[in-house]
Design an enzyme around this catalytic site. Structure first.
Site, mmCIF file in Angstrom:
data_model
loop_
_atom_site.group_PDB
_atom_site.id
_atom_site.type_symbol
_atom_site.label_atom_id
_atom_site.label_comp_id
_atom_site.label_asym_id
_atom_site.label_seq_id
_atom_site.Cartn_x
_atom_site.Cartn_y
_atom_site.Cartn_z
ATOM 1 N N ASP A 1 47.112 5.102 18.610
ATOM 2 C CA ASP A 1 46.831 4.545 19.928
ATOM 3 C C ASP A 1 45.992 5.577 20.691
ATOM 4 O O ASP A 1 45.994 6.768 20.355
ATOM 5 C CB ASP A 1 48.152 4.272 20.649
ATOM 6 N N MET A 2 45.306 5.147 21.723
ATOM 7 C CA MET A 2 44.443 6.081 22.459
ATOM 8 C C MET A 2 45.057 6.507 23.796
ATOM 9 O O MET A 2 45.501 7.639 23.946
ATOM 10 C CB MET A 2 43.053 5.461 22.651
ATOM 11 N N THR B 1 43.777 0.540 19.288
ATOM 12 C CA THR B 1 43.767 0.616 20.743
ATOM 13 C C THR B 1 43.656 -0.744 21.424
ATOM 14 O O THR B 1 43.167 -1.713 20.827
ATOM 15 C CB THR B 1 42.592 1.523 21.202
ATOM 16 N N GLY B 2 44.087 -0.800 22.665
ATOM 17 C CA GLY B 2 43.852 -1.973 23.492
ATOM 18 C C GLY B 2 42.454 -1.986 24.075
ATOM 19 O O GLY B 2 42.008 -2.994 24.621
ATOM 20 N N LYS C 1 48.595 -5.122 17.007
ATOM 21 C CA LYS C 1 48.146 -3.936 16.258
ATOM 22 C C LYS C 1 48.694 -3.916 14.832
ATOM 23 O O LYS C 1 48.021 -3.445 13.916
ATOM 24 C CB LYS C 1 48.527 -2.664 17.007
ATOM 25 N N ASP D 1 52.682 4.731 22.573
ATOM 26 C CA ASP D 1 53.533 4.984 23.740
ATOM 27 C C ASP D 1 53.939 3.733 24.497
ATOM 28 O O ASP D 1 54.781 3.797 25.385
ATOM 29 C CB ASP D 1 52.814 5.934 24.710
ATOM 30 N N SER D 2 53.339 2.574 24.172
ATOM 31 C CA SER D 2 53.575 1.373 24.978
ATOM 32 C C SER D 2 53.952 0.179 24.110
ATOM 33 O O SER D 2 53.931 0.261 22.880
ATOM 34 C CB SER D 2 52.328 1.043 25.807
#
Length: 259
Positions: free
Chosen positions: A11-12, A45-46, A173, A196-197
């Site tokens: 993730d970013m 990533t989103g 993801k 993290d989310s």
């Protein structure tokens, strides 16, 4: 050196990047060590592709990427493998809900990010990837979540405790990383996924090793196999040292012993 884990899915925001939106020199150093050891590093990533690309270039990555929470899977930077679009009818409905509550929203089309302050109403004339809402009002966010769940056909996550991110049902993801695994000829058991989310939750649950950052949301920490330092304290460097390269050394030593 033979690595037990072949793919590091990162993730970013809140993970690879510190709170200043930077990859620290220490994190960059260890990512490059992982690549040198034969580990594929995939940004998951989103963010939209164009927003993620500069960081992939900084790290010198030529590996697949998963962007917009899995709406796009890239075989390599600039080489699109698969794209999942959102029904414009759903986009219109979600826009109307944002108006109903008077809250901040954004929507990713192929060409740009549309927000409350630049919304032109041209929904049918564009191809859509994701919709999002932002509000620090817990009551409104809860009502909003229930309304979205009633609509059906949606994958609902978040990238912070104060937002909701919506993709088409089944687009996440984990699904994106599964496609990356097929492209690379590896298994999900060989994946280390870090985040993290809630938009990281599916891949953290399904990867061989699911890792939560020290700054991760509570649910993510509960579901992860391990928790490392925060995004401001080089948690990614810790993942690589402890769980990827250390494992590779153990396997190498065992192989040598057998010989």
């Amino acid at each position: 050196m033979i690595a037990k884990y072949r793919l590091l899915a990162l993730d970013m925001d809140g993970t690879l990047l510190n709170d200043e939106q930077l990859i620290t020199p220490e994190t960059e150093k260890w990512i490059k060590k992982a690549v040198e050891a034969g580990v594929h590093v995939c940004l998951s990533t989103g963010r939209a592709f164009r927003s993620a690309l500069p960081y992939a270039e900084q790290l010198g990555l030529q590996t697949p990427m998963v962007t917009v929470n899995g709406s796009e899977v890239w075989r390599a930077p600039h080489e699109l493998y698969r794209r999942s679009l959102m029904d414009p009818v759903l986009v219109t409905q979600m826009y109307e809900i944002a108006q109903q509550y008077g809250i901040w929203f954004w929507a990713y089309s192929l060409d740009e990010v549309h927000k409350r302050d630049n919304w032109d109403g041209n929904v049918e004339g564009r191809e859509w990837l994701k919709f999002g809402y932002q509000t620090e009002d817990d009551d409104i966010r809860h009502k909003l979540l229930l309304q979205l769940q009633d609509m059906g056909g949606l994958e609902i996550t978040n990238s912070s405790p104060y937002n909701l991110e919506i993709n088409p049902l089944g687009v996440n993801k984990a699904a994106g990383i599964r496609e990356v695994c097929k492209l690379l000829g590896i298994d999900m058991s060989q994946v280390v996924a870090v985040g993290d989310s809630l938009n990281d939750l599916s891949v953290i649950q399904q990867a061989g090793l699911g890792v939560a950052m020290g700054n991760a949301q509570k649910t993510v920490k509960q579901e992860a196999d391990v928790v490392v330092a925060s995004n401001n304290k080089d948690g990614i460097a810790e993942v690589i040292q402890k769980y990827i390269l250390a494992e590779a050394k153990i396997i190498t030593a065992a192989t040598v012993a057998v010989k």
